[in-house]
Design a protein around this motif. Structure first.
Motif: not given
Length: 294
Positions: A53, A57-58, A72, A76-77, A80-82
């Motif tokens: 996370q 970067s979300r 990315f 991202t979600d 902030g996950r790719d």
């Protein structure tokens, strides 16, 4: 002495399949192989840890859009996950669940159909009554009930997907077995002293492999859709583990502002079902002598 080089039989068979396929079937084969390779190599090709996370970067958009962040590529979600990494790992788990479920369904339905076709009598009546009951009850509702009572653990999910569609295998196997057992070579095997087990494994099973393979491929896409539906409703594999269906389910609240969260896993689901359905129809046409004779 002839100088002609003999082509291996396996290569000739694969080359013949490819030559006889039309453009859509070739495209489906390429897409299917690419998806399988992507799932098998998820740990190698995924650029990030799918659980990593980065709240700073979300909700970053994919490459080519404003606010894109380097690395990315598909955005991202909300945490902030790719999205690309999670989609690749979700593809791996979705295909794994579908394959396990299809194998369990094949084992259960094939075994019961074999018994129904060979034994006849009351056992056949009981098995076919269970098949009719399975067809009469909408399986999605039954799956929701089972998952609500037993929980959405991975073993329960595999079992639920495994009992989805077993009745199709049972009906196909029973019908094929009843046709085969009326043929003269089965009567000859019985006259020579062959027992029921010998006839089943030596003569019956080898002659019903083709329809089972076709049904197996067709059921894969149905199980993918079922898993995606259950995950979309929140009763599939629980977070933070990602499947394609759960990614679509959790991303639906962000569709107006971050549609890539849904678009990427939904596209993979569409590609899976497209390739498997086309390849299943292709195998059916190849296996059905009556269709090939036209």
């Amino acid at each position: 002495m002839s100088s002609t080089t003999q082509i291996p039989a396996s290569r000739t068979f694969l080359s013949t399949l490819w030559y006889e396929a039309n453009g859509i079937q070739k495209a489906a084969a390429v897409i299917g192989i690419a998806l399988v390779l992507m799932a098998l190599m998820a740990q190698v090709i995924a650029p990030f840890d799918p659980q990593q996370q980065s709240l700073l970067s979300r909700l970053r958009p994919p490459l080519g859009f404003e606010r894109y962040k380097d690395g990315f590529w598909l955005g991202t979600d909300e945490l902030g996950r790719d999205v690309l990494s999670r989609s690749i790992y979700g593809l791996q788990l979705t295909l794994g669940l579908a394959l396990a479920g299809a194998c369990i369904g094949l084992l259960i339905g094939g075994t019961l159909g074999l018994f129904a076709g060979l034994r006849r009598g009351w056992l056949e009546d009981v098995i076919m009554a269970a098949v009719d009951l399975q067809i009469a009850v909408p399986f999605t509702l039954l799956a929701l009930l089972i998952l609500a009572l037993l929980g959405s653990t991975l073993p329960v999910m595999v079992c639920v997907l495994g009992i989805a569609g077993w009745e199709q295998y049972a009906r196909i196997v029973r019908a094929e077995v009843r046709k085969i057992t009326e043929l003269p070579f089965i009567e000859a095997a019985r006259a020579s002293g062959g027992g029921l087990r010998y006839i089943a494994f030596k003569h019956v099973l080898p002659n019903i492999v083709s329809p089972l393979v076709v049904q197996f491929t067709l059921s894969l896409s149905n199980i993918v859709i079922l898993e995606s539906t259950l995950s979309f409703l929140g009763l599939g594999v629980q977070p933070p583990t990602a499947t394609l269906g759960s990614m679509v389910g959790y991303g639906r609240d962000y569709m107006p502002t971050s549609p890539w969260m849904v678009a990427v896993p939904a596209t993979l689901i569409i590609l899976i079902t497209f390739s498997v359905q086309i390849l299943g129809d292709w195998l059916r046409d190849r296996a059905d002598v009556r269709l090939r004779a036209r």
